[in-house]
Design an enzyme around this catalytic site. Structure first.
Site, PDB file in Angstrom:
ATOM      1  N   SER A 150      33.649   5.149  16.254  1.00  0.00           N
ATOM      2  CA  SER A 150      33.911   6.567  16.534  1.00  0.00           C
ATOM      3  C   SER A 150      34.887   6.654  17.700  1.00  0.00           C
ATOM      4  CB  SER A 150      32.600   7.248  16.929  1.00  0.00           C
ATOM      5  OG  SER A 150      32.818   8.553  17.402  1.00  0.00           O
ATOM      6  N   TYR A 162      24.483   8.441  21.924  1.00  0.00           N
ATOM      7  CA  TYR A 162      25.266   8.162  20.706  1.00  0.00           C
ATOM      8  C   TYR A 162      26.539   7.395  21.057  1.00  0.00           C
ATOM      9  CZ  TYR A 162      28.314   9.029  16.680  1.00  0.00           C
ATOM     10  OH  TYR A 162      29.182   8.878  15.617  1.00  0.00           O
TER      11      TYR A 162
HETATM   12  N1  LIG Z   1      31.214  13.268  11.433  1.00  0.00           N
HETATM   13  C1  LIG Z   1      31.817  12.850  12.560  1.00  0.00           C
HETATM   14  O1  LIG Z   1      32.427  13.643  13.332  1.00  0.00           O
HETATM   15  C2  LIG Z   1      31.821  11.379  12.919  1.00  0.00           C
HETATM   16  C3  LIG Z   1      32.726  10.945  13.890  1.00  0.00           C
HETATM   17  C4  LIG Z   1      32.745   9.593  14.230  1.00  0.00           C
HETATM   18  C5  LIG Z   1      31.913   8.705  13.596  1.00  0.00           C
HETATM   19  N2  LIG Z   1      31.026   9.161  12.653  1.00  0.00           N
HETATM   20  C6  LIG Z   1      30.167   8.167  12.007  1.00  0.00           C
HETATM   21  O2  LIG Z   1      30.440   8.177  10.622  1.00  0.00           O
HETATM   22  C7  LIG Z   1      29.324   7.621   9.923  1.00  0.00           C
HETATM   23  C8  LIG Z   1      29.010   8.501   8.736  1.00  0.00           C
HETATM   24  O3  LIG Z   1      28.613   9.785   9.225  1.00  0.00           O
HETATM   25  P1  LIG Z   1      29.018  11.132   8.495  1.00  0.00           P
HETATM   26  O4  LIG Z   1      29.831  11.924   9.441  1.00  0.00           O
HETATM   27  O5  LIG Z   1      29.558  10.863   7.150  1.00  0.00           O
HETATM   28  O6  LIG Z   1      27.597  11.859   8.467  1.00  0.00           O
HETATM   29  P2  LIG Z   1      26.562  12.102   7.265  1.00  0.00           P
HETATM   30  O7  LIG Z   1      27.213  12.901   6.192  1.00  0.00           O
HETATM   31  O8  LIG Z   1      25.329  12.630   7.909  1.00  0.00           O
HETATM   32  O9  LIG Z   1      26.305  10.625   6.675  1.00  0.00           O
HETATM   33  C9  LIG Z   1      25.480   9.703   7.334  1.00  0.00           C
HETATM   34  C10 LIG Z   1      25.065   8.669   6.310  1.00  0.00           C
HETATM   35  O10 LIG Z   1      24.300   7.661   6.983  1.00  0.00           O
HETATM   36  C11 LIG Z   1      23.133   7.452   6.213  1.00  0.00           C
HETATM   37  N3  LIG Z   1      22.036   6.939   7.035  1.00  0.00           N
HETATM   38  C12 LIG Z   1      21.506   7.453   8.173  1.00  0.00           C
HETATM   39  N4  LIG Z   1      20.489   6.692   8.599  1.00  0.00           N
HETATM   40  C13 LIG Z   1      20.380   5.660   7.700  1.00  0.00           C
HETATM   41  C14 LIG Z   1      19.519   4.535   7.581  1.00  0.00           C
HETATM   42  N5  LIG Z   1      18.545   4.272   8.482  1.00  0.00           N
HETATM   43  N6  LIG Z   1      19.695   3.701   6.537  1.00  0.00           N
HETATM   44  C15 LIG Z   1      20.673   3.930   5.641  1.00  0.00           C
HETATM   45  N7  LIG Z   1      21.515   4.967   5.691  1.00  0.00           N
HETATM   46  C16 LIG Z   1      21.359   5.825   6.717  1.00  0.00           C
HETATM   47  C17 LIG Z   1      22.814   8.795   5.583  1.00  0.00           C
HETATM   48  O11 LIG Z   1      22.060   8.617   4.400  1.00  0.00           O
HETATM   49  P3  LIG Z   1      20.481   8.824   4.268  1.00  0.00           P
HETATM   50  O12 LIG Z   1      20.077   9.883   5.241  1.00  0.00           O
HETATM   51  O13 LIG Z   1      20.344   9.199   2.836  1.00  0.00           O
HETATM   52  O14 LIG Z   1      19.897   7.487   4.560  1.00  0.00           O
HETATM   53  C18 LIG Z   1      24.209   9.258   5.216  1.00  0.00           C
HETATM   54  O15 LIG Z   1      24.609   8.723   3.970  1.00  0.00           O
HETATM   55  C19 LIG Z   1      28.199   7.500  10.960  1.00  0.00           C
HETATM   56  O16 LIG Z   1      28.132   6.160  11.410  1.00  0.00           O
HETATM   57  C20 LIG Z   1      28.684   8.401  12.097  1.00  0.00           C
HETATM   58  O17 LIG Z   1      28.144   7.991  13.337  1.00  0.00           O
HETATM   59  C21 LIG Z   1      30.980  10.464  12.284  1.00  0.00           C
END
Ligand SMILES: NC(=O)c1ccc[n+]([C@@H]2O[C@H](COP(=O)([O-])OP(=O)(O)OC[C@H]3O[C@@H](n4cnc5c(N)ncnc54)[C@H](OP(=O)(O)O)[C@@H]3O)[C@@H](O)[C@H]2O)c1
Length: 241
Positions: A150, A162
């Protein structure tokens, strides 16, 4: 001339490469799965929520093209089953995307200690387990490892546990790159800025779309074999930090 011998050899260049994604049920993981399928990848999709995962696998062509596997990344057995499913069905893994993760409130007096534990286990331990589980297959294929860090893995944000987890993911990516140096495996850290996904309870405006990050992943895995794109840091134009 095609002989019996050459005909029986596998022809990897004619098969679709295989991408394993954790956190594939939503947001960046799901968008990457769609973009990768459009680019001809077969997919092994892991997350805890099986319903959206199975719907996505069906949408992307069913078992010959995309498999849904229940996987809690904090469970080593689940991670091993995810990898084994890929090996049994598709005979290898060309790229693995350690993407599962979630966030929390900023402030050391916000969120509960239990939330911290789950977030640290998922974002850090879970990502490390994905690296561990996929290294043998990636080494065999001279494949590609990608991890979602991130902007928060590059910049410290006030009171953000985080941000501490994502600094750890940035370190994991570089540690893996050095460990795998000479193996032919490439390692890419994907470092998104604010991206409009279910990550946020209150969805942000003027943010990136999940597709924007998916294109970055596809860029990294589309390079010629001698090119290792180590980091891609992407912000929306309006993000100051
Ligand atoms: N959105 C942003 O602004 C942003 C910015 C920088 C980095 N990120 C990173 O991008 C990644 C994806 O996030 P996103 O933004 O796409 O959010 P999201 O739509 O909430 O997706 C998060 C994913 O992680 C999965 N997950 C969470 N806990 C888990 C576990 N214990 N085991 C397996 N899967 C798990 C969730 O699936 P289930 O709940 O079905 O398990 C979901 O598929 C994350 O690492 C987040 O930190 C996001």
């Amino acid at each position: 001339m095609i002989t019996e011998t050459t005909r029986s050899l596998p022809t990897p260049s004619l098969t679709e490469p295989v991408l394993l994604i954790t956190g594939a049920s939503s947001g960046i993981g799901a968008a990457t799965a769609r973009a990768a399928r459009a680019a001809g990848w077969r997919l092994v999709l892991g997350a805890r929520s099986t319903e959206p995962l199975e719907a996505l696998a069906d949408e992307l062509g069913g078992p010959d093209r995309a498999l849904a596997v229940h996987c809690d990344v904090t469970e080593w057995d689940d991670q091993q089953r995810l990898v084994q499913t890929a090996l049994d069905a598709f005979e290898g893994i060309d790229a693995a995307f350690a993407n599962a993760g979630f966030g929390g409130a900023r402030g050391f007096l916000k969120d509960s200690p239990e939330h911290w534990r789950a977030m640290i286990l998922t974002n850090v331990y879970g990502a490390a387990l994905t690296v561990r589980a996929t290294i043998p297959a990636l080494t065999a294929s001279k494949g590609h490892l990608l991890l979602t860090s991130s902007v928060a893995g590059r910049r410290v944000l006030p009171g953000s546990i985080y941000s501490a987890t994502k600094h750890a993911v940035t370190a994991l990516g570089e540690a893996a790159r050095q460990d795998l140096n000479g193996s032919g495996v490439r390692v890419t850290l994907i470092e998104p800025g604010m991206t409009d996904t279910p990550f946020f309870d209150n969805r942000p405006s003027e943010a990136l779309e999940d597709d924007d990050i998916a294109r970055a992943v596809l860029y990294a895995v589309s390079q010629p074999p001698h090119v290792d794109v180590n980091e891609i840091l992407i912000r929306p134009v309006s993000q100051p930090l």
